[in-house]
Design a protein around this motif. Structure first.
Motif, PDB file in Angstrom:
ATOM      1  N   GLU A 140       1.510 -17.007  -1.783  1.00 38.91           N
ATOM      2  CA  GLU A 140       0.578 -15.920  -1.475  1.00 38.91           C
ATOM      3  C   GLU A 140       1.330 -14.637  -1.130  1.00 38.91           C
ATOM      4  OE1 GLU A 140      -3.019 -14.104  -1.267  1.00 38.91           O
ATOM      5  OE2 GLU A 140      -2.671 -16.182  -1.872  1.00 38.91           O
ATOM      6  N   VAL A 141       2.407 -14.751  -0.374  1.00 35.29           N
ATOM      7  CA  VAL A 141       3.226 -13.577  -0.056  1.00 35.29           C
ATOM      8  C   VAL A 141       3.824 -13.003  -1.333  1.00 35.29           C
ATOM      9  CG1 VAL A 141       5.354 -12.813   1.083  1.00 35.29           C
ATOM     10  CG2 VAL A 141       3.725 -14.227   2.324  1.00 35.29           C
ATOM     11  N   ARG A 142       4.314 -13.873  -2.206  1.00 33.62           N
ATOM     12  CA  ARG A 142       4.855 -13.399  -3.481  1.00 33.62           C
ATOM     13  C   ARG A 142       3.800 -12.661  -4.292  1.00 33.62           C
ATOM     14  NH1 ARG A 142       5.123 -16.972  -8.462  1.00 33.62           N
ATOM     15  NH2 ARG A 142       2.940 -16.605  -8.038  1.00 33.62           N
ATOM     16  N   ASN A 143       2.594 -13.227  -4.352  1.00 33.55           N
ATOM     17  CA  ASN A 143       1.509 -12.581  -5.090  1.00 33.55           C
ATOM     18  C   ASN A 143       1.175 -11.214  -4.503  1.00 33.55           C
ATOM     19  OD1 ASN A 143       1.396 -14.822  -6.726  1.00 33.55           O
ATOM     20  ND2 ASN A 143      -0.385 -15.704  -5.703  1.00 33.55           N
ATOM     21  N   ARG A 144       1.175 -11.119  -3.186  1.00 35.58           N
ATOM     22  CA  ARG A 144       0.891  -9.834  -2.535  1.00 35.58           C
ATOM     23  C   ARG A 144       1.990  -8.818  -2.814  1.00 35.58           C
ATOM     24  NH1 ARG A 144      -4.151  -9.583   0.298  1.00 35.58           N
ATOM     25  NH2 ARG A 144      -4.897 -11.701   0.048  1.00 35.58           N
ATOM     26  N   LEU A 145       3.233  -9.274  -2.814  1.00 34.26           N
ATOM     27  CA  LEU A 145       4.336  -8.362  -3.103  1.00 34.26           C
ATOM     28  C   LEU A 145       4.274  -7.862  -4.547  1.00 34.26           C
ATOM     29  CD1 LEU A 145       7.311 -10.116  -1.299  1.00 34.26           C
ATOM     30  CD2 LEU A 145       6.278  -7.926  -0.714  1.00 34.26           C
ATOM     31  N   VAL A 146       3.963  -8.749  -5.473  1.00 30.74           N
ATOM     32  CA  VAL A 146       3.841  -8.345  -6.875  1.00 30.74           C
ATOM     33  C   VAL A 146       2.691  -7.357  -7.039  1.00 30.74           C
ATOM     34  CG1 VAL A 146       3.263  -9.177  -9.197  1.00 30.74           C
ATOM     35  CG2 VAL A 146       4.946 -10.396  -7.819  1.00 30.74           C
ATOM     36  N   GLN A 147       1.574  -7.628  -6.371  1.00 26.76           N
ATOM     37  CA  GLN A 147       0.431  -6.723  -6.452  1.00 26.76           C
ATOM     38  C   GLN A 147       0.764  -5.356  -5.854  1.00 26.76           C
ATOM     39  OE1 GLN A 147      -2.485  -7.242  -8.058  1.00 26.76           O
ATOM     40  NE2 GLN A 147      -2.929  -5.109  -7.625  1.00 26.76           N
ATOM     41  N   ALA A 148       1.479  -5.346  -4.734  1.00 28.50           N
ATOM     42  CA  ALA A 148       1.874  -4.076  -4.120  1.00 28.50           C
ATOM     43  C   ALA A 148       2.822  -3.312  -5.036  1.00 28.50           C
ATOM     44  CB  ALA A 148       2.534  -4.331  -2.770  1.00 28.50           C
ATOM     45  N   TYR A 149       3.748  -4.016  -5.660  1.00 26.80           N
ATOM     46  CA  TYR A 149       4.662  -3.369  -6.598  1.00 26.80           C
ATOM     47  C   TYR A 149       3.893  -2.764  -7.769  1.00 26.80           C
ATOM     48  CZ  TYR A 149       8.262  -2.830 -10.154  1.00 26.80           C
ATOM     49  OH  TYR A 149       9.070  -2.330 -11.126  1.00 26.80           O
ATOM     50  N   GLN A 150       2.951  -3.519  -8.306  1.00 24.07           N
ATOM     51  CA  GLN A 150       2.153  -3.010  -9.424  1.00 24.07           C
ATOM     52  C   GLN A 150       1.320  -1.806  -9.003  1.00 24.07           C
ATOM     53  OE1 GLN A 150       0.035  -6.495 -10.677  1.00 24.07           O
ATOM     54  NE2 GLN A 150       1.715  -7.204 -11.994  1.00 24.07           N
ATOM     55  N   MET A 210       0.721   4.266  -9.542  1.00 22.29           N
ATOM     56  CA  MET A 210       0.304   5.489  -8.862  1.00 22.29           C
ATOM     57  C   MET A 210       0.632   6.709  -9.724  1.00 22.29           C
ATOM     58  SD  MET A 210       1.388   5.114  -4.927  1.00 22.29           S
ATOM     59  CE  MET A 210       0.610   3.972  -3.857  1.00 22.29           C
ATOM     60  N   PRO A 211      -0.298   7.647  -9.785  1.00 23.08           N
ATOM     61  CA  PRO A 211       0.020   8.863 -10.545  1.00 23.08           C
ATOM     62  C   PRO A 211       1.008   9.737  -9.764  1.00 23.08           C
ATOM     63  CG  PRO A 211      -2.147   9.027  -9.556  1.00 23.08           C
ATOM     64  CD  PRO A 211      -1.648   7.640  -9.264  1.00 23.08           C
ATOM     65  N   LEU A 212       1.822  10.434 -10.506  1.00 21.11           N
ATOM     66  CA  LEU A 212       2.807  11.319  -9.859  1.00 21.11           C
ATOM     67  C   LEU A 212       2.255  12.650  -9.524  1.00 21.11           C
ATOM     68  CD1 LEU A 212       6.009  10.477 -11.879  1.00 21.11           C
ATOM     69  CD2 LEU A 212       5.389   9.752  -9.576  1.00 21.11           C
TER      70      LEU A 212
END
Length: 121
Positions: free
Chosen positions: A104-114, A119-121
């Motif tokens: 679950e932590v891995r999934n959250r980290l991947v989602q946060a990275y994505q 994010m638009p610049l």
């Protein structure tokens, strides 16, 4: 879902306190004043474990719990004295829960990275 995230965060915080003594935690609550700091102390956070170290410690603890569960299971299957079925089942459940929390932590980290990458610049 929120309860599981809170649980995972509390586990990560507990791993952080196991790695670093509480007295060395500069982020602990300090008396608040209205004075504006004129200089930032950049040396204090260096004493805290990094996110990588904390995550590595958590993954190592999950691995250790899986190793213990496997050893207990093998001892029980071989009929070694002291290998109790209740201990085997509890160790297996603990390792399973720890593994699920890690995933679950891995999934959250991947989602946060994505999210950050999208994010638009």
């Amino acid at each position: 879902m929120t309860h599981s995230v809170t649980s995972i965060l509390s586990q990560i915080r507990s791993y952080q306190t196991q790695v670093a003594p509480p007295a060395a935690n500069p982020l602990a609550e300090t008396p608040r004043t209205n004075a504006i700091p004129t200089q930032i102390d950049r040396t204090a956070p260096a004493n805290l474990p990094s996110f990588t170290e904390t995550l590595r410690g958590a993954i190592s603890a999950v691995n250790d719990s899986q190793q213990v569960a496997g050893t207990l299971r093998n001892d029980f299957e071989l009929g070694k004295p002291g290998a109790d079925l209740a201990k085997v089942m509890v160790a297996a459940q603990e390792s399973q829960i720890a593994f699920r929390a890690t995933v679950e932590v891995r999934n959250r980290l991947v989602q946060a990275y994505q999210d950050v990458m999208n994010m638009p610049l």
